[in-house]
Design a protein around this motif. Structure first.
Motif, short mmCIF file in Angstrom:
data_model
loop_
_atom_site.label_atom_id
_atom_site.label_comp_id
_atom_site.label_asym_id
_atom_site.label_seq_id
_atom_site.Cartn_x
_atom_site.Cartn_y
_atom_site.Cartn_z
N ASN A 153 -5.03 4.28 -4.81
CA ASN A 153 -4.81 3.16 -5.71
C ASN A 153 -5.28 3.55 -7.10
N ASP A 154 -5.28 2.60 -8.04
CA ASP A 154 -5.63 2.92 -9.43
C ASP A 154 -7.07 3.36 -9.59
N PHE A 155 -7.91 3.13 -8.59
CA PHE A 155 -9.32 3.49 -8.68
C PHE A 155 -9.65 4.72 -7.85
N GLY A 156 -8.60 5.42 -7.38
CA GLY A 156 -8.81 6.66 -6.65
C GLY A 156 -9.07 6.51 -5.18
N ASN A 157 -9.00 5.27 -4.66
CA ASN A 157 -9.22 5.06 -3.22
C ASN A 157 -8.00 5.52 -2.44
N ILE A 158 -8.23 6.39 -1.46
CA ILE A 158 -7.11 6.93 -0.68
C ILE A 158 -6.45 5.83 0.15
N ILE A 159 -5.12 5.81 0.14
CA ILE A 159 -4.34 4.83 0.89
C ILE A 159 -3.88 5.45 2.19
N ALA A 160 -4.34 4.88 3.30
CA ALA A 160 -4.00 5.43 4.62
C ALA A 160 -2.62 5.00 5.08
N ASP A 161 -2.19 3.81 4.68
CA ASP A 161 -0.90 3.27 5.14
C ASP A 161 -0.31 2.48 3.99
N ASN A 162 0.84 2.93 3.48
CA ASN A 162 1.51 2.25 2.38
C ASN A 162 2.79 1.55 2.85
N GLN A 163 2.91 1.36 4.16
CA GLN A 163 4.12 0.76 4.72
C GLN A 163 3.89 -0.62 5.33
N ASN A 164 2.69 -0.89 5.82
CA ASN A 164 2.43 -2.10 6.58
C ASN A 164 1.19 -2.81 6.06
N LEU A 216 -2.67 -4.71 -0.86
CA LEU A 216 -1.49 -5.56 -1.01
C LEU A 216 -1.63 -6.44 -2.25
N LEU A 217 -2.80 -7.07 -2.42
CA LEU A 217 -3.00 -7.95 -3.56
C LEU A 217 -2.94 -7.17 -4.87
N GLU A 218 -3.50 -5.96 -4.88
CA GLU A 218 -3.43 -5.12 -6.07
C GLU A 218 -1.99 -4.81 -6.44
N LYS A 219 -1.20 -4.44 -5.43
CA LYS A 219 0.20 -4.09 -5.70
C LYS A 219 0.98 -5.27 -6.25
N LEU A 220 0.80 -6.42 -5.60
CA LEU A 220 1.54 -7.61 -6.03
C LEU A 220 1.08 -8.09 -7.41
N ASP A 231 8.12 -6.74 4.95
CA ASP A 231 6.69 -6.70 4.65
C ASP A 231 6.53 -6.58 3.15
N ALA A 232 5.82 -7.52 2.55
CA ALA A 232 5.67 -7.56 1.09
C ALA A 232 4.91 -6.37 0.54
N TYR A 233 4.25 -5.61 1.40
CA TYR A 233 3.57 -4.40 0.97
C TYR A 233 4.55 -3.44 0.30
N ALA A 292 2.59 -2.08 12.43
CA ALA A 292 4.00 -1.79 12.22
C ALA A 292 4.83 -2.96 12.76
N PRO A 293 6.07 -3.12 12.30
CA PRO A 293 6.91 -4.20 12.81
C PRO A 293 7.08 -4.13 14.32
N LEU A 294 7.41 -5.27 14.90
CA LEU A 294 7.49 -5.36 16.36
C LEU A 294 8.68 -4.60 16.94
N ASP A 295 9.72 -4.38 16.15
CA ASP A 295 10.87 -3.65 16.67
C ASP A 295 11.45 -2.75 15.59
N GLU A 296 12.21 -1.78 16.02
CA GLU A 296 12.91 -0.89 15.11
C GLU A 296 14.41 -0.98 15.35
N ASP A 297 14.87 -2.17 15.67
CA ASP A 297 16.31 -2.39 15.83
C ASP A 297 16.91 -2.71 14.46
N PHE A 298 17.31 -1.66 13.78
CA PHE A 298 17.86 -1.80 12.44
C PHE A 298 19.38 -1.94 12.45
N TYR A 299 19.99 -1.90 13.62
CA TYR A 299 21.44 -1.69 13.67
C TYR A 299 22.23 -2.82 14.33
#
Length: 474
Positions: free
Chosen positions: A6-17, A34-38, A133-135, A409-416
């Motif tokens: 993030n902007d303060f150098g804190n390592i981000i472990a998950d940027n998807q969820n 999430l709040l920082e990003k938004l 996911d708003a992230y 992570a989301p409950l399913d990966e049915d994208f199709y």
């Protein structure tokens, strides 16, 4: 590999969820990333909105013709109720000076001035969205805006993101279909898109989706028609809406609902709060409940349209939220954007001000034009009978949550499945338009990204992939 921080150098472990209580949500306030990003996204541009910058709007009313008392105690949805409203249409990605007739999602935001306070329904002309996911939202919007280095819009960025986030395929298929460029704001549907709550006078909860079906009929533009129109008139949608209302040709929409009992969510077979999916009408039928009409133009565009401020956090008794992660984040993001964009007391502007009595202990702040009503007490709790107090009879029923606090992570990966169903509903002409529109949007896109997209299209339908390949002349 460079580690993302993030902007303060804190390592981000998950940027998807985002962090949520269980896989179905809701979100946790402790998710500072999430709040920082938004919050950062809301402050990236001044003074126009970061999204939905260019809009057109009108006043009108909604009349309810069905008995919905079994589902909600909200006065706005009682049979015979007529509620004044303000509806703002918009393009999403373009700036304030963008052309109206561009291929883009259209905003459909309604402010209902109900007897119980303002209710804002902030939706689009599509029932789904690109992400769930708003992230991911600030990153997604960056792909729709200008490259900070070249200051140019980038097809490559858009398709790179979409193909790496295949939950977007449903919305991309809608956007690239023949409905991707509405001919006017009057000739398109509107949707609340998110899942909301209805709560009745027995304190029972139902899940609900809001639909507004145009009674003018659907009309759309091809790429060629849109290009020709933009060359003549960049304000085509604004002009059409304003002129139609001025001459008394008031646009109307049928109001429809999908209502699902809290105990029946398993009937859908997927997470009912997933914004990338629709509720099939065969499982949750549409109910006709009323009509919405627009019958008055604003008198001052800046005061009423540009300063109109919407937020899904504005609800009334009988209407509530859901664990939809996108909705949960918008509850924070929208009012935060308005406070930054037009000030702490944006709610006092005439277009935003509720028409019922308000009693609050919020005072001061820049541009506060309100009269001070409180007497002895300027705080709560207090000992004075003539001072506003909480009313616990308005508490909502319990919402039972489960699961560990984690970046689920989301409950399913049915994208199709749902994009396939949409594709199969299209006639041959609509499919050809889809293929051509996708091919046109892939100009200057990296070959490896195009190949990734084609692999996704193949999983939707071989005909989908082959049609795009042919249009690309691959």
């Amino acid at each position: 590999m460079k580690r993302m921080t993030n902007d303060f150098g804190n390592i981000i472990a998950d940027n998807q969820n985002s962090l949520s209580a269980g896989a179905k949500g809701p979100l946790l306030l402790q998710d500072y990333l999430l709040l920082e990003k938004l919050a950062h996204q809301n402050r990236e541009r001044i003074p126009e909105r970061t999204v939905h910058a260019k809009g057109s709007a009108a006043y009108g009313e909604m009349k309810i013709t069905a008995d919905l008392s079994a589902y909600t105690k909200a006065k706005v949805f009682q049979k015979g109720e007529v509620t004044p409203l303000f509806l703002r249409f918009s393009t999403v990605a373009g700036e304030l000076g963008a052309a109206d007739a561009e291929r883009d999602v259209r905003g459909f935001a309604v402010k209902f001035y109900t007897k119980e306070g303002n209710w804002d329904l902030v939706g689009n002309n599509t029932p789904t969205f690109f992400i769930r996911d708003a992230y991911k939202f600030p990153d997604f919007i960056h792909t729709q805006k200008r490259n900070p280095r070249s200051n140019l819009r980038s097809n490559n960025a858009a398709w790179d993101f979409w193909t790496l986030c295949p939950e977007s395929l449903h919305q991309v298929t809608i956007l690239m279909s023949d409905r991707g460029i509405p001919a006017t704001y009057r000739h398109m549907h509107g949707f609340g898109s998110h899942t909301y709550s209805f709560i009745n006078d027995k304190n029972e909860r139902f899940w609900v989706k809001f639909h507004f079906k145009t009674l003018q009929g659907i009309k759309n533009l091809s790429n060629k028609e849109a290009q020709e129109l933009i060359a003549k008139d960049r304000e085509s949608h604004q002009r059409d809406l304003y002129n139609a209302i001025e001459k008394g040709d008031f646009p109307k929409w049928k109001v429809q609902l999908q209502i699902l009992a809290e105990k029946d969510t398993d009937k859908l077979g997927f997470n009912p709060f997933d914004l990338t999916k629709i509720w099939p009408h065969s499982v949750v039928p549409l109910m006709d409940v009323g009509e919405l009409i627009l019958n008055k133009n604003p008198q001052n565009y800046f005061n009423e349209v540009e300063q109109a401020a919407f937020s899904p956090s504005n609800i009334v008794p009988g209407i509530g939220f859901s664990p939809d992660k996108m909705l949960q984040a918008r509850i924070f993001s929208y009012p935060d954007a308005q406070r930054y964009r037009i000030g702490t007391n944006y709610h006092l502007l005439p277009v935003n001000r509720p028409r019922n009595e308000t009693n609050t202990y919020n005072v001061a702040g820049a541009m506060n034009s309100d009269s001070y009503k409180n007497k002895e007490a300027y705080y709560e709790p207090n000992s004075y009978d003539d001072s506003p107090k909480e009313d616990r009879s308005y508490l909502e029923p319990d919402l039972f949550l489960e699961g560990s606090a984690q970046r689920h992570a989301p409950l399913d990966e049915d994208f199709y499945t749902q994009p396939r169903a949409l594709f199969n509903l299209m006639n041959e002409n609509q499919k050809e338009q889809l293929f051509e529109n996708i091919a046109n949007s892939m100009e200057d896109v990296n070959e490896k990204i195009i190949d990734r997209a084609l692999k996704h299209f193949e999983k939707i339908s071989p005909d989908y992939a082959n049609g795009v390949k042919k249009a690309l002349k691959k």
